[in-house]
Design a protein around this motif. Sequence first.
Motif, short mmCIF file in Angstrom:
data_model
loop_
_atom_site.label_atom_id
_atom_site.label_comp_id
_atom_site.label_asym_id
_atom_site.label_seq_id
_atom_site.Cartn_x
_atom_site.Cartn_y
_atom_site.Cartn_z
N GLY A 227 0.81 -1.21 0.00
CA GLY A 227 0.00 0.00 0.00
C GLY A 227 0.84 1.26 0.00
O GLY A 227 2.06 1.23 -0.15
N GLY A 228 0.18 2.39 0.16
CA GLY A 228 0.87 3.67 0.19
C GLY A 228 1.30 4.12 -1.19
O GLY A 228 0.61 3.91 -2.19
N VAL A 229 2.48 4.76 -1.26
CA VAL A 229 2.93 5.32 -2.52
C VAL A 229 3.20 4.24 -3.56
O VAL A 229 3.01 4.47 -4.76
N VAL A 230 3.58 3.03 -3.14
CA VAL A 230 3.81 1.95 -4.10
C VAL A 230 2.51 1.59 -4.81
O VAL A 230 2.48 1.43 -6.04
N ALA A 231 1.44 1.47 -4.05
CA ALA A 231 0.15 1.17 -4.66
C ALA A 231 -0.32 2.33 -5.54
O ALA A 231 -0.90 2.11 -6.62
N ALA A 244 -8.48 -10.12 -13.96
CA ALA A 244 -8.93 -10.43 -12.60
C ALA A 244 -9.32 -11.90 -12.54
O ALA A 244 -9.65 -12.51 -13.55
N GLY A 245 -9.25 -12.46 -11.35
CA GLY A 245 -9.74 -13.82 -11.20
C GLY A 245 -8.72 -14.82 -10.73
O GLY A 245 -8.88 -15.40 -9.64
N PRO A 246 -7.63 -15.07 -11.50
CA PRO A 246 -6.66 -16.07 -11.04
C PRO A 246 -6.04 -15.65 -9.72
O PRO A 246 -6.03 -14.47 -9.38
N PRO A 247 -5.53 -16.62 -8.95
CA PRO A 247 -4.86 -16.26 -7.68
C PRO A 247 -3.78 -15.23 -7.92
O PRO A 247 -2.97 -15.35 -8.84
N ALA A 248 -3.77 -14.21 -7.08
CA ALA A 248 -2.86 -13.09 -7.28
C ALA A 248 -1.45 -13.43 -6.81
O ALA A 248 -1.25 -14.23 -5.89
N ARG A 249 -0.47 -12.84 -7.48
CA ARG A 249 0.92 -12.89 -7.04
C ARG A 249 1.19 -11.62 -6.22
O ARG A 249 0.70 -10.55 -6.56
N ARG A 250 1.98 -11.76 -5.18
CA ARG A 250 2.21 -10.64 -4.27
C ARG A 250 3.64 -10.14 -4.39
O ARG A 250 4.59 -10.93 -4.45
N ALA A 251 3.75 -8.82 -4.44
CA ALA A 251 5.06 -8.17 -4.51
C ALA A 251 5.31 -7.42 -3.22
O ALA A 251 4.39 -6.82 -2.64
N VAL A 252 6.56 -7.44 -2.74
CA VAL A 252 6.93 -6.73 -1.53
C VAL A 252 8.20 -5.94 -1.79
O VAL A 252 8.97 -6.24 -2.70
N LEU A 253 8.40 -4.91 -0.99
CA LEU A 253 9.66 -4.17 -1.02
C LEU A 253 10.71 -4.95 -0.24
O LEU A 253 10.46 -5.44 0.87
N ALA A 254 11.88 -5.08 -0.83
CA ALA A 254 12.98 -5.77 -0.16
C ALA A 254 14.27 -5.02 -0.46
O ALA A 254 14.36 -4.28 -1.44
N TRP A 297 13.55 3.75 -4.77
CA TRP A 297 13.30 2.68 -3.80
C TRP A 297 13.40 3.21 -2.37
O TRP A 297 12.56 2.88 -1.52
N LEU A 298 14.41 4.04 -2.10
CA LEU A 298 14.60 4.54 -0.73
C LEU A 298 13.43 5.39 -0.30
O LEU A 298 13.00 5.33 0.87
N TRP A 299 12.86 6.17 -1.20
CA TRP A 299 11.68 6.96 -0.83
C TRP A 299 10.51 6.03 -0.53
O TRP A 299 9.73 6.27 0.39
N MET A 300 10.38 4.94 -1.30
CA MET A 300 9.26 4.03 -1.08
C MET A 300 9.34 3.35 0.27
O MET A 300 8.31 3.14 0.93
N VAL A 301 10.55 3.02 0.72
CA VAL A 301 10.66 2.35 2.02
C VAL A 301 10.71 3.34 3.17
O VAL A 301 10.36 2.99 4.30
#
Length: 397
Positions: A227-231, A244-254, A297-301
């Motif tokens: 969520g937040g600025v990434v979204a 829409a429909g198939p199981p979603a893949r999830r992305a995270v900041l790392a 990336w640094l601003w996002m985290v």
Amino acid sequence: MFVFVCAGCGVELTAPLSQVALPVHAHQKYGNGTQLPALMEPGTFAVDPEPWGPPWRTREEIDSNEAAARGVYAPVHALSDGAPGAIVIAPGDARRTVLIPDDRAGGYCCGLDGADGPNVACVECALPVASRIDDCSLWQSMWLAPNAVRRRSLDGVDAAPLSWTDLMAEGKSTAPFEPIAGRGSRVGAGHWSNYGWSWSPRWEAAAGRVLAHLLVASEGRPVIVPGGVVAEVFQRALDTLLPAGPPARRAVLAGPGQPSPRRGTDVVLVPTHPQTGEIWAPADSAAYPVPLPFGVWLWMVSPERDVPVPASGSLPDGVLRDDFDTPALLPGRLFRADWGVFRHTLVRLPAVREPWLRELLDSLGRHRLAGVFERRIRRRSPCRVAREAVGADWLGH
């Protein structure tokens, strides 16, 4: 540290420079009459591994096997047949050069665009050595022709690239919005958004590259980002482009200083090293790494909540006060990724040959979705129409 010297006479053509990674927005075209700053920080240079500049070959002249051998896996409007390895520097770091006073010094309307080849010569031997770019809607830069210059190492030991820990300590993040002005106008003229503030061109370029990787990583399934600025930057585009429909893949900041991705994480948004271009890789993770410029990336985290902007008062027009207590006004539109950078990235990912992704790319090329991609078209003078008809301004960069 290095200097670049003329291949003809050996005279030094640059100040001492350190190498950094090529910016994602190096070939970005932004806006219509907008004034962009220098692409490179003073004292730095970067190398473009791909051919850049004229002569151009149109789509009809490019065999698909030849294009694939060059790392391009879907049709593009044109490809450069210039020499690979062009070196880009800040214009202020050039030394002992002079503009060539002929047709190659032309541009669109406000400056030089470099579309006709080298427009700068060595002042000593008159060898064409570089292309100066300072036209509206282009990042100001000097591109040294790789076959006209040589790199010379200076005495002394080069400093080692900063570690990820040092980069985090420096904390040089890139804000998602910034003042944007047109040629001849002052910042604060209401260009595209309140008080001249717009979404950052750097962020729009970075998002174009990230979005191409996210589509590949999706495997045709929905993708959910944090969520937040990434979204705000990615989720709307992903929801529009993916089914829409198939199981979603999830992305995270790392990345450095962040928790290790949980087991089963599908996609990680990770930083690239600003000096080496190295992509940060999490240990023992099979997640698809999506590269972000380190500052973005640094601003996002670690977003800064209240970014100050100069407050205007009773001073004359064009003069800004030095008290910074007014919070920045957000841009007056939703975020959109840069179409040119998106396409440039996607056609160079082998996965674009998968039928579903190629079909999506072709449909976007015909009918770009309003509000998802930002592709601002520069005004064209009549003298440029012939060149653009063969694709010089619609290249795969």
